[in-house]
Scaffold this motif. Structure first.
Motif, short mmCIF file in Angstrom:
data_model
loop_
_atom_site.label_atom_id
_atom_site.label_comp_id
_atom_site.label_asym_id
_atom_site.label_seq_id
_atom_site.Cartn_x
_atom_site.Cartn_y
_atom_site.Cartn_z
N THR A 222 0.85 -1.22 -0.09
CA THR A 222 -0.05 0.00 0.01
C THR A 222 0.73 1.19 -0.01
OG1 THR A 222 -1.72 1.00 1.20
CG2 THR A 222 -0.11 0.01 2.62
N PHE A 223 0.23 2.35 -0.42
CA PHE A 223 1.05 3.69 -0.34
C PHE A 223 0.51 4.34 0.99
CE2 PHE A 223 0.90 8.28 -1.36
CZ PHE A 223 2.49 8.30 -1.44
N LEU A 224 -0.82 4.37 1.30
CA LEU A 224 -1.38 5.09 2.29
C LEU A 224 -1.31 4.26 3.61
CD1 LEU A 224 -2.78 7.96 2.70
CD2 LEU A 224 -4.74 6.85 2.41
N ILE A 225 -0.92 4.81 4.68
CA ILE A 225 -0.79 4.09 5.87
C ILE A 225 -1.53 4.92 6.98
CG2 ILE A 225 0.65 3.00 7.69
CD1 ILE A 225 2.67 2.57 5.41
N PRO A 226 -2.81 4.72 7.06
CA PRO A 226 -3.36 5.42 8.19
C PRO A 226 -3.07 4.80 9.54
CG PRO A 226 -4.96 4.43 6.57
CD PRO A 226 -3.57 3.88 6.52
N PHE A 227 -3.04 5.90 10.49
CA PHE A 227 -2.41 5.57 11.84
C PHE A 227 -3.69 4.28 12.55
CE2 PHE A 227 -1.16 10.14 11.53
CZ PHE A 227 -0.01 10.01 11.62
N GLU A 228 -2.84 3.49 13.30
CA GLU A 228 -3.67 2.50 14.02
C GLU A 228 -4.30 1.57 13.14
OE1 GLU A 228 -5.23 3.72 18.31
OE2 GLU A 228 -5.80 5.09 16.71
N THR A 229 -3.65 1.05 11.94
CA THR A 229 -4.08 0.39 11.07
C THR A 229 -2.92 -0.62 10.79
OG1 THR A 229 -3.34 1.48 9.21
CG2 THR A 229 -5.54 1.78 9.90
N ASN A 230 -3.05 -1.75 10.10
CA ASN A 230 -2.22 -2.90 9.52
C ASN A 230 -2.06 -2.93 7.95
OD1 ASN A 230 -1.79 -3.69 12.38
ND2 ASN A 230 -3.92 -4.99 12.22
N PHE A 231 -0.89 -3.22 7.89
CA PHE A 231 -0.62 -3.53 6.28
C PHE A 231 0.31 -4.50 6.17
CE2 PHE A 231 2.43 -0.40 7.76
CZ PHE A 231 3.34 -0.80 6.98
N THR A 232 0.51 -5.28 5.04
CA THR A 232 1.36 -6.34 4.93
C THR A 232 2.63 -5.94 3.81
OG1 THR A 232 0.18 -7.02 2.75
CG2 THR A 232 -0.36 -7.72 5.03
N MET A 233 3.80 -6.55 4.17
CA MET A 233 4.99 -6.39 3.11
C MET A 233 5.35 -7.74 2.85
SD MET A 233 7.30 -3.61 5.52
CE MET A 233 8.57 -3.67 4.25
N THR A 234 5.96 -7.83 1.82
CA THR A 234 6.92 -9.06 1.33
C THR A 234 7.99 -8.94 1.18
OG1 THR A 234 4.67 -9.82 0.05
CG2 THR A 234 6.78 -10.98 -0.43
N ILE A 235 8.90 -9.44 2.00
CA ILE A 235 10.22 -9.30 2.10
C ILE A 235 11.05 -10.60 1.61
CG2 ILE A 235 9.96 -7.74 3.89
CD1 ILE A 235 11.02 -9.93 5.80
N ASP A 236 12.27 -10.22 0.98
CA ASP A 236 13.32 -11.33 0.85
C ASP A 236 14.43 -11.01 1.63
OD1 ASP A 236 14.96 -13.21 -0.21
OD2 ASP A 236 14.37 -13.05 -2.21
N LEU A 237 14.77 -12.12 2.47
CA LEU A 237 16.09 -11.76 3.42
C LEU A 237 17.36 -11.92 2.75
CD1 LEU A 237 14.85 -13.87 6.46
CD2 LEU A 237 14.43 -11.34 6.18
N LYS A 238 17.20 -12.68 1.45
CA LYS A 238 18.61 -12.79 0.83
C LYS A 238 19.74 -13.46 1.68
CE LYS A 238 17.41 -10.87 -3.18
NZ LYS A 238 17.17 -11.66 -4.35
N GLY A 239 19.20 -14.54 2.70
CA GLY A 239 20.13 -15.32 3.26
C GLY A 239 20.36 -14.70 4.62
N GLY A 240 19.52 -13.55 5.01
CA GLY A 240 19.85 -12.86 6.41
C GLY A 240 19.10 -13.45 7.37
N ASN A 241 19.35 -13.23 8.64
CA ASN A 241 18.86 -13.91 9.67
C ASN A 241 17.43 -13.30 10.06
OD1 ASN A 241 18.05 -14.88 12.06
ND2 ASN A 241 20.23 -14.47 13.18
N PRO A 242 16.43 -14.32 10.01
CA PRO A 242 15.02 -13.78 10.41
C PRO A 242 14.72 -13.17 11.63
CG PRO A 242 15.07 -16.01 10.21
CD PRO A 242 16.32 -15.43 9.66
#
Length: 355
Positions: A222-242
Motif C-alpha cells: 500500500t502507499f497510504l498508511i493510516p494511523f492504528e491500522t495494519n498493512f502487509t509487506m513481502t520481504i526477501d531476506l537474501k540469506g539474512g537472519n530472520p
C-alpha cells in the motif's frame, strides 16, 4: 528547551556540559535517536560537536585556529531522563559544523566539519582564504547508540575524503540507502580561494550494497498508511537472519547549517504471517498516533542485521490536509508590521501584487 506548541509552554533543560555551545557560529549538530515500542518510544536526543568559545566574544576577536569541541551529549526527554541530565561522550576528533545522518540501522553517521574556528566567513582573525574555520575533519565516524558508553564511536572501514566540507555543507540519507555528501562554500560568493566553492558530490555506501545476492528486498502492499491500522509487506531476506529484522519508517528530513529538520526514525512492530524459503510476508502495525510520526511522506526500509533495502515510499496518515486555524493567522498578522488581511492577494514571481 522543549516547546509545547499546543500549550505555548517552554521547558528549560539543563545547560550543555563543559561550556560547549552548539548554535551558530559555534555550530554543532543534533538528531533524535530511533523511536521503538520496546522502550515505549522514549525520546532521546544526541548533540555533537560545537565549540567552547564564549558567545559574548565578537568575531574579530576569535581566531580560526581556536579548537572545536569533540563532545557529544545525549539525554532522554522524560522527567527521569531530564533529572539524570546529559550523558557526556567524546568523538575521536573535534568537529565544528558536522552533520549527523540517521541510518536505517539506528546508527548515526557523523560527517563534515572543521576542527577549529567558527562557522561563517570573513570576520575572524587569521582567515583561511575567507573561511572562519580550518583543519577540515575528513574521516566520517559512526555512532552506535546501543553500544556501551566508551565503545560507541568507530571509523573502521570508513573512507577518508580529500574534499573539505566546511560552511554550507550538507549530508543526507537518500531513498536508495546511500548517503549524499555535498557543498562547502565559506565565501560571500563563488570563490577559488583556499576552501573554494565546492561543486563535487560524494556518495557514501557500504560495500555490501553492490551485491544484489545478499541485499534484502521488500515490497509494501500500500502507499497510504493510516494511523492504528495494519498493512502487509513481502520481504526477501537474501540469506539474512530472520531474527534480526527491523522495519525502519523514516522521514529523511531536510538540512541546512548542520540542522537536520524533520529527521526521524520509528521502528514498526510486525508479525510474520507466511514463510516461503527466504521470502516472508509480514503484517505490520502503522504508527499509533501523529505525535509519534507526523502525518506525511515516509520512507520504509527493511533492515536485516547491518544491511538495509531500498526504501518504499509511503504516506502516513489519511492523506488529508492539516486543519486550518484562521484565527491564529489573523492574530499573527494583527501583531506584525504587515497591513494584510486574509482577503488580500499576495503572489510571488511574475505578476506579483504589492501589499
Amino acid at each position: 528547551m522543549i516547546y509545547d506548541w499546543k500549550l505555548n509552554v517552554e521547558r528549560r533543560l539543563p545547560q550543555l556540559p563543559n561550556g560547549v555551545r552548539v548554535t551558530y557560529p559555534m555550530t554543532g549538530t543534533a538528531t533524535l535517536l530511533p523511536l521503538t515500542s520496546t522502550d515505549n518510544y522514549a525520546a532521546v536526543i544526541l548533540i555533537c560537536g560545537g565549540s567552547a568559545i564564549e558567545d559574548s566574544r565578537p568575531g574579530y576577536d576569535i581566531d580560526s585556529q581556536e579548537a572545536a569541541s569533540d563532545q557529544c551529549v545525549r539525554m532522554e526527554l522524560s522527567e527521569s531522563g531530564i533529572q539524570r541530565g546529559w550523558a557526556v561522550e567524546q568523538m575521536p576528533q573535534a568537529r565544528l559544523m558536522p552533520d549527523a545522518v540517521l541510518l536505517p540501522t539506528g546508527d548515526v553517521l557523523i560527517v563534515n566539519g572543521a576542527q577549529s574556528g567558527i562557522a561563517g566567513y570573513g570576520n575572524v582573525k587569521n582567515q583561511i582564504g575567507n573561511s572562519n574555520a580550518d583543519h577540515p575533519t575528513l574521516t566520517p565516524v559512526l555512532y552506535r547508540p546501543s553500544n556501551p558508553i566508551g565503545s560507541r564511536f568507530s571509523s573502521d572501514g570508513l573512507p577518508t575524503s580529500n574534499i573539505p566540507r566546511l560552511y554550507h555543507s550538507v549530508a543526507s540519507l537518500v531513498p536508495d540507502g546511500r548517503v549524499m555528501i555535498a557543498g562547502s562554500n565559506p565565501n560571500l560568493d563563488r570563490s577559488s580561494a583556499r576552501y573554494a566553492t565546492e561543486y563535487r558530490v560524494e556518495w557514501l555506501k557500504p560495500l555490501w550494497m553492490d551485491d544484489e545476492t545478499t541485499r534484502p528486498v521488500s515490497t509494501v502492499n500500500t502507499f497510504l498508511i493510516p494511523f492504528e491500522t495494519n498493512f502487509t509487506m513481502t520481504i526477501d531476506l537474501k540469506g539474512g537472519n530472520p531474527d534480526l529484522i527491523k522495519l525502519a519508517l523514516m522521514d529523511l528530513g531536510f538540512v541546512t547549517h548542520s540542522v537536520h529538520m524533520n529527521s526521524r526514525l520509528v521502528y514498526l512492530d510486525f508479525a510474520v504471517e507466511q514463510t516461503n524459503d527466504s521470502t516472508l510476508t509480514l503484517r505490520v502495525k502503522a504508527p499509533p498516533h501523529s505525535s509519534l510520526y507526523p502525518p506525511g511522506p515516509g520512507w520504509l526500509y527493511l533492515v536485516v542485521g547491518d544491511k538495509w533495502s531500498n526504501a518504499s515510499h509511503v504516506l502516513v496518515g489519511d492523506g488529508s490536509n492539516p486543519p486550518e486555524d484562521p484565527g491564529a493567522l489573523e492574530n499573527m498578522l494583527a501583531n506584525s508590521n504587515q497591513s494584510i488581511s486574509l482577503d488580500d492577494k499576495a503572489t510571488t514571481g511574475e505578476g506579483a501584487e504589492a501589499v
